[in-house]
Write an enzyme that holds these catalytic residues in place. Structure first.
Site, PDB file in Angstrom:
ATOM      1  CB  CYS A   9      -1.092   9.176  37.478  1.00 61.46           C
ATOM      2  SG  CYS A   9      -1.121  10.354  38.839  1.00 61.46           S
ATOM      3  CB  CYS A  20       4.157  12.724  40.422  1.00 70.36           C
ATOM      4  SG  CYS A  20       4.792  11.125  40.990  1.00 70.36           S
ATOM      5  NE  ARG A  70     -12.144   2.632  50.977  1.00 65.65           N
ATOM      6  CZ  ARG A  70     -10.932   2.222  51.349  1.00 65.65           C
ATOM      7  NH1 ARG A  70      -9.926   2.314  50.529  1.00 65.65           N
ATOM      8  NH2 ARG A  70     -10.742   1.754  52.545  1.00 65.65           N
ATOM      9  CB  CYS A  89       1.625   6.017  37.098  1.00 65.99           C
ATOM     10  SG  CYS A  89       2.747   5.582  38.451  1.00 65.99           S
ATOM     11  CB  CYS A 135      -5.527   0.074  52.068  1.00 70.94           C
ATOM     12  SG  CYS A 135      -6.689   0.584  50.795  1.00 70.94           S
ATOM     13  CB  CYS A 191      -7.356   8.347  52.422  1.00 76.14           C
ATOM     14  SG  CYS A 191      -8.472   6.998  52.839  1.00 76.14           S
ATOM     15  CB  CYS A 206      -5.524   5.339  55.360  1.00 74.71           C
ATOM     16  SG  CYS A 206      -4.677   4.360  54.100  1.00 74.71           S
TER      17      CYS A 206
END
Length: 428
Positions: free
Chosen positions: A72, A65, A272, A69, A202, A109, A142
């Site tokens: 991550c 990626c 969740r 972040c 979400c 998801c 999702c």
């Protein structure tokens, strides 16, 4: 305890507590913990009974990626030894999703690392959504693809997506210390785009990144203002090879207080329990079911989770039940506001029923990936420490931790080496 009585009364009326009350929950002592759980449990049962919704993550594209972040394992410059692969084909993703559905998941998801999807990526995910829905009647889907451009949420909705996950992760005040390649405002805008397209929003958080109690309360109140239908709560897994590798700030008791605070602030929302629950709650996971009404089944994006059958046994042993496909997750007033939402609304739904959730890191509930996906309210992201800098593709790489007695814990987390992106059966 007057505080807890007040919070229960407010939760049953869907009335927002004050910031001072939310902070007070986080400040309660361990001696008061069971009272806090019992109080928040009354609110949870009012709106969701004893049902637990199961969600299943499929990592469509793993690693590499361009976002930075800090939490991550898929971030730019990550040294974590995770699986790396490009887009799964629609039939591959559908087969991966089927394993979770067979285990009882009612929502799948779909997560992809990256800043956000190109229009070609949206086409690809749209075909995947169609393939999953063709093979699994009534399943909710999702998407968690990062920052959205104009019109992309509408296209996902047209393709059959029920929800979109994009987590805020932490407070606006501290966001810049966690990520520099996009802004907190970018995340808020993406959640709002999903809502405007008619997708169930979400959006959740990651706890344990060194934030203060004030930061936790700030992000949960910001989520309440955004009014997502589901709020995944992730707990940081500080994998070696990421900037937050040394941030071991959580105890099981702290995690339970955080979940209770979220329930009081978001009483009628699907809360969740997402990434990091096995690592930080450990043997106290069943207590968390009194606070949350949704979990991820099996593995996460880049790390292994508890065995799927163990999850099912835990739910049953704690006196809860898996939410069926014919039940609407959300309370009637929220499901009606969504226009029917995802899932089938139960005709007897009073204070609450129904189905519809996520993403996070978290919506997924998770936390992970660039742009901000994550276990969809799940938890892909953080990755495991490497052994001498090398991860064997056939072995799990344990994360080390020092417990209160000073002994190293090497059994807490392992890199996902099965399921999506591999030839091995998933842990569903």
């Amino acid at each position: 305890m007057d505080l807890l009585n007040t919070l229960v009364d407010k939760g049953l009326r869907r009335e927002l507590p004050t910031r001072e009350e939310a902070l007070a929950v986080l400040a309660t002592s361990d001696d008061e913990l069971l009272d806090v759980v019992a109080a928040a449990g009354k609110v949870r049962r009012q709106w969701f009974g004893r049902r637990v919704k199961l969600n299943y993550l499929v990592n469509l594209k793993s690693g590499l990626c361009p976002e930075d972040c800090s939490y991550c394992s898929q971030r730019l410059g990550s040294k974590a030894g995770i699986l790396k692969y490009t887009w799964l084909k629609p039939d591959e993703a559908s087969r991966a999703a089927a394993a979770g559905v067979a285990g009882g998941a009612k929502r799948v998801c779909l997560v992809a690392s990256g800043r956000g999807p190109t229009d070609r990526d949206v086409d690809r995910v749209s075909k995947t959504i169609e393939a999953i829905k063709e093979e699994n009647e009534g399943i909710e889907v999702c998407a968690c693809l990062g920052l959205l451009s104009d019109g992309q949420a509408d296209r996902l909705r047209s393709a059959g997506a029920d929800a979109y996950n994009h987590n805020l992760n932490t407070s606006e005040e501290t966001y810049g210390a966690i990520t520099t390649t996009h802004t907190y405002a970018d995340r808020v805008e993406t959640v709002q785009q999903a809502q405007a397209a008619g997708l169930s929003a979400c959006s959740g958080l990651i706890a344990g990144m060194g934030e203060s109690d004030k930061d936790l309360v700030d992000v949960v109140f910001a989520l309440r203002d955004l009014d997502p239908d589901s709020v995944p709560v992730n707990f940081l897994i500080p994998f070696e090879g990421t900037p937050l590798a040394k941030e071991w700030n959580l105890t099981p008791q702290r995690c339970l207080r955080i979940l209770a605070m979220v329930r009081f602030v978001c009483p009628d929302v699907e809360v969740r329990l997402a990434g990091g629950r096995e690592v930080h709650l450990r043997s106290m996971q069943p207590l968390a079911l009194h606070l949350v009404n949704s979990i991820f089944l099996g593995d996460y994006l880049t790390s292994e989770g508890q065995a799927g059958q163990t999850d099912l046994d835990m739910i049953a042993d704690a006196g809860f039940e898996v939410e069926g496909a014919g039940t609407t997750t959300l309370p009637r007033h929220r499901a009606d506001a969504l226009g029917g939402g995802c899932g089938t609304q139960d005709a007897t739904a009073g204070a609450g029923c129904g189905s519809h959730d996520d993403a996070g890191a978290a919506g997924c509930g998770s936390h992970g990936g660039g742009g901000g996906c994550g276990p969809c309210g799940g938890h892909g992201e953080q990755e495991q420490p490497l052994v001498d800098g090398v991860a064997d593709a056939g072995e799990s790489v344990p994360a080390s931790r020092t417990d209160a007695a000073g002994a190293a814990r090497t059994d807490l987390v392992a890199v996902r080496r099965r399921g999506a992106g591999t030839d091995l059966a998933p842990n569903a």
